[in-house]
Motif scaffolding. Structure first.
Motif, short mmCIF file in Angstrom:
data_model
loop_
_atom_site.label_atom_id
_atom_site.label_comp_id
_atom_site.label_asym_id
_atom_site.label_seq_id
_atom_site.Cartn_x
_atom_site.Cartn_y
_atom_site.Cartn_z
N MET A 1 1.23 -37.97 -11.81
CA MET A 1 1.21 -38.33 -10.40
C MET A 1 2.44 -37.76 -9.72
N VAL A 2 2.23 -37.08 -8.59
CA VAL A 2 3.34 -36.55 -7.80
C VAL A 2 3.75 -37.65 -6.83
N GLU A 3 4.85 -38.34 -7.09
CA GLU A 3 5.27 -39.51 -6.31
C GLU A 3 6.77 -39.72 -6.48
N ASP A 4 7.48 -39.91 -5.36
CA ASP A 4 8.92 -40.13 -5.44
C ASP A 4 9.29 -41.61 -5.46
N GLU A 5 8.32 -42.50 -5.23
CA GLU A 5 8.58 -43.94 -5.23
C GLU A 5 8.02 -44.54 -6.51
N ALA A 6 8.92 -44.98 -7.41
CA ALA A 6 8.49 -45.51 -8.69
C ALA A 6 7.59 -46.74 -8.52
N ARG A 7 7.91 -47.58 -7.52
CA ARG A 7 7.11 -48.80 -7.34
C ARG A 7 5.68 -48.47 -6.92
N ASP A 8 5.53 -47.45 -6.07
CA ASP A 8 4.18 -47.04 -5.68
C ASP A 8 3.40 -46.55 -6.90
N ALA A 9 4.09 -45.81 -7.78
CA ALA A 9 3.43 -45.32 -9.00
C ALA A 9 3.01 -46.48 -9.89
N GLU A 10 3.84 -47.52 -9.96
CA GLU A 10 3.49 -48.69 -10.76
C GLU A 10 2.25 -49.39 -10.19
N LEU B 1 6.94 -35.57 0.16
CA LEU B 1 8.08 -35.96 -0.66
C LEU B 1 9.32 -35.26 -0.13
N PRO B 2 10.50 -35.84 -0.36
CA PRO B 2 11.72 -35.21 0.16
C PRO B 2 11.91 -33.78 -0.30
N ALA B 3 11.57 -33.50 -1.58
CA ALA B 3 11.85 -32.17 -2.12
C ALA B 3 10.59 -31.41 -2.50
N PHE B 4 9.43 -31.99 -2.25
CA PHE B 4 8.20 -31.37 -2.72
C PHE B 4 7.06 -31.82 -1.83
N ASP B 5 6.13 -30.95 -1.52
CA ASP B 5 5.06 -31.25 -0.59
C ASP B 5 3.74 -31.36 -1.35
N GLY B 6 2.90 -32.34 -0.96
CA GLY B 6 1.64 -32.55 -1.64
C GLY B 6 0.72 -31.35 -1.57
N PHE B 7 0.74 -30.63 -0.43
CA PHE B 7 -0.10 -29.45 -0.32
C PHE B 7 0.39 -28.32 -1.22
N ALA B 8 1.71 -28.25 -1.43
CA ALA B 8 2.24 -27.27 -2.38
C ALA B 8 1.78 -27.61 -3.79
N ALA B 9 1.78 -28.90 -4.13
CA ALA B 9 1.30 -29.33 -5.44
C ALA B 9 -0.18 -28.97 -5.61
N LEU B 10 -0.97 -29.17 -4.54
CA LEU B 10 -2.39 -28.84 -4.60
C LEU B 10 -2.60 -27.35 -4.85
N ALA B 11 -1.81 -26.50 -4.16
CA ALA B 11 -1.95 -25.06 -4.35
C ALA B 11 -1.62 -24.65 -5.79
N ILE B 12 -0.55 -25.23 -6.33
CA ILE B 12 -0.17 -24.92 -7.72
C ILE B 12 -1.25 -25.39 -8.68
N ALA B 13 -1.78 -26.59 -8.46
CA ALA B 13 -2.81 -27.14 -9.34
C ALA B 13 -4.07 -26.28 -9.31
N ARG B 14 -4.47 -25.85 -8.11
CA ARG B 14 -5.68 -25.01 -8.00
C ARG B 14 -5.50 -23.69 -8.75
N LYS B 15 -4.25 -23.19 -8.79
CA LYS B 15 -3.99 -21.92 -9.46
C LYS B 15 -3.90 -22.09 -10.97
N ARG B 16 -3.19 -23.13 -11.42
CA ARG B 16 -2.93 -23.29 -12.85
C ARG B 16 -4.01 -24.11 -13.56
N ARG B 17 -4.56 -25.12 -12.88
CA ARG B 17 -5.60 -25.95 -13.49
C ARG B 17 -6.70 -26.18 -12.45
N PRO B 18 -7.48 -25.15 -12.16
CA PRO B 18 -8.45 -25.25 -11.06
C PRO B 18 -9.53 -26.30 -11.29
#
Length: 506
Positions: free
Chosen positions: A1-10, A52-69
């Protein structure tokens, strides 16, 4: 999970386990950690916050589509506007779930995993077509998506999911009928052109949203894709229809909620405007109706002094002086209250300003007030800041006047003005060596009419520091103070840092 808030992840983990999932979980909040997790952890599904402060969800989506489509990707975010939701789905996200509606997450994950499985099955079915049409027929029957073959414009084969999607009793009610008969009338020309290009150019057609008309006349939203093939030696099209009716309903709900929110904002804005008009009427009443009797009191006191002053004894003259002083104090209090009221309503006109220049202007204005006093000034180099010059000048004027007032009994008064700069804000302080205050009562300093010293010792209305807090709060900053009885006080305020960094100006 791409998430900067540990409580949300829990909370997400807890919700999924409550939904019957048994899984391994890994939380990441940087691009490097996300890429590493894709390679080593090999997730079966990816959940991601939007921003996220240092990472964007759409950037994560683009990487995921490329590496694990083939890995499903779901946005789990606090808020997602209509435009961003559509962008997410068009960019390849399977779904999106709002954090305050986590109860729908297990269903979304089930659906995404099911759709991923469907895509895998679809690929296997397409590969099987190359070796055996009979094997193809058995596999496509397993697909929950509608699959049919169109040859020379007519449907020659359809699977069970397709029969259900089109609302027919059996395949015989569909086979042999024109494909365009089930396309929405407004989109038939588009579908016909896509099918023509597919056959003539022998190229597949990517997924595109369409509307189909069931046998009972009901409209269904689908994503349609097609690929060229041979059917009994003739050019044909293999067509897939994926039902997105539920998703479209969610999108419509999002639009409805946005309209409702806009209506609420408009209503609230109207209420605030009405309240401001009432406040302006009250301010006029205070200014006009209360000042009149005060003028009468002061006027008749002066008449009494001038006409009967010689006949009055010392005690009576003292009473007259007390009445006059109280009337003037009441006038100052009305002025300060009106200023406090205007501060809340005044439009902020922010610009880049030199804090040192504002301090110099205030000191020039106060020069007559310190005549005959020995005051040591220690003024540091203050940075430039973004703010309303008029209101910030009022802040400095209040704080410096207070410093001068409460050092009045010192043989040598010392007033220091300085600042510190952090990554997120500018902190300014005004420090003096005056009478100070007891820190137990520091919370009262910035309240309206709150005073820690007797009016007979130090004049004032108790509104100045409340004005300081209101002005700084409107700028997005903070106010606080530190002091010690008979050892001086330091008053602080902060301003957020915005825009490009500016050089300090002396």
């Amino acid at each position: 999970m791409v998430e900067d808030e540990a409580r949300d992840a829990e909370l997400v983990q807890h919700t999924l386990r409550e939904g019957g999932f048994d899984f391994s979980f890994r939380r990441v909040d940087t691009e490097e950690a996300f890429v590493e997790a894709l390679e080593k952890f090999q997730p079966g599904i990816i959940l991601s916050d939007h921003g996220l402060p240092a990472f964007d969800g759409f950037a994560a989506l683009a990487i995921a589509r490329k590496r694990r489509p083939d890995t499903p990707f779901i946005f789990v975010t606090g808020s997602l506007g209509e435009e961003m939701a559509i962008k997410a789905l068009k960019s390849g996200a399977e779904d999106f779930v709002l954090k305050h509606h986590l109860g729908s997450l297990p269903q979304a994950v089930h659906r995404a995993l099911r759709q991923a499985e469907i895509r895998a099955e679809r690929r296997r079915a397409e590969e099987a077509l190359q070796s055996s049409e009979e094997r193809y027929r058995s596999l496509v029957e397993l697909s929950p998506d509608a699959l049919f073959i169109a040859c020379e414009g007519r449907i020659v084969f359809i699977n069970s999911a397709g029969v259900r999607l089109l609302g027919a009793p059996d395949a015989g009610a569909i086979v042999g009928r024109p494909m365009l008969e089930f396309a929405h009338p407004a989109e038939r020309a588009i579908v016909e052109e896509r099918m023509r290009a597919l056959i003539e150019e022998n190229r597949p057609v990517a997924f595109l949203e369409q509307r189909v008309i069931r046998t009972d006349g009901r409209e269904v939203h689908v994503e349609m894709a097609a690929a060229p093939m041979k059917f009994e030696g003739r050019p044909a099209a293999q067509v897939i229809l994926h039902d997105i009716t539920e998703r479209k309903q969610w999108e419509a709900e999002i639009r409805r909620l946005n309209v409702e929110l806009e209506q609420r904002v408009a209503e609230r804005t109207g209420e605030l405007e009405a309240a401001n008009r009432e406040l302006e009427a009250f301010s006029y009443s205070v200014s006009h109706d209360l000042r009149a009797p005060l003028r009468h009191i002061e006027g008749f006191v002066e008449i009494l002094r001038s006409t009967k002053g010689d006949a009055l004894d010392e005690e009576s003259r003292h009473y007259l002086s007390t009445i006059a002083d109280s009337a003037r104090q009441m006038g100052r209090l009305i002025d300060d209250l009106l200023a406090f009221s205007r501060t809340a309503r005044a439009e902020l006109r922010k610009t880049w300003i030199s804090l040192n220049e504002i301090v110099r202007d205030v000191l020039r204005e106060l020069k007559p007030d310190v005549a005959g006093r020995k005051v040591e000034w220690a003024i540091g180099v203050l940075p430039q800041a973004e703010g309303d010059p008029t209101l910030l000048r009022q802040v400095f004027s209040n704080l410096i006047c207070n410093a001068l007032k409460y050092t009045r009994n010192r043989r040598v008064a010392r007033v220091e003005i300085g600042s510190t700069v952090t990554e997120s804000e500018i902190i300014v302080f005004v420090k003096d060596n005056g009478v100070g205050f007891d820190m137990r009562y520091a919370s009262k300093l910035f309240g309206v009419f709150q005073r820690l010293h007797r009016a007979s010792d130090f004049e004032g209305t108790g509104i100045g520091l409340a004005n300081v807090r209101r002005i700084i709060h409107r700028h997005g900053g903070r106010t606080w103070a530190e002091g010690e009885v008979n050892r001086g006080a330091t008053f602080y305020f902060s301003l957020p840092r915005h825009g490009e960094r500016r050089e300090s100006v002396a």
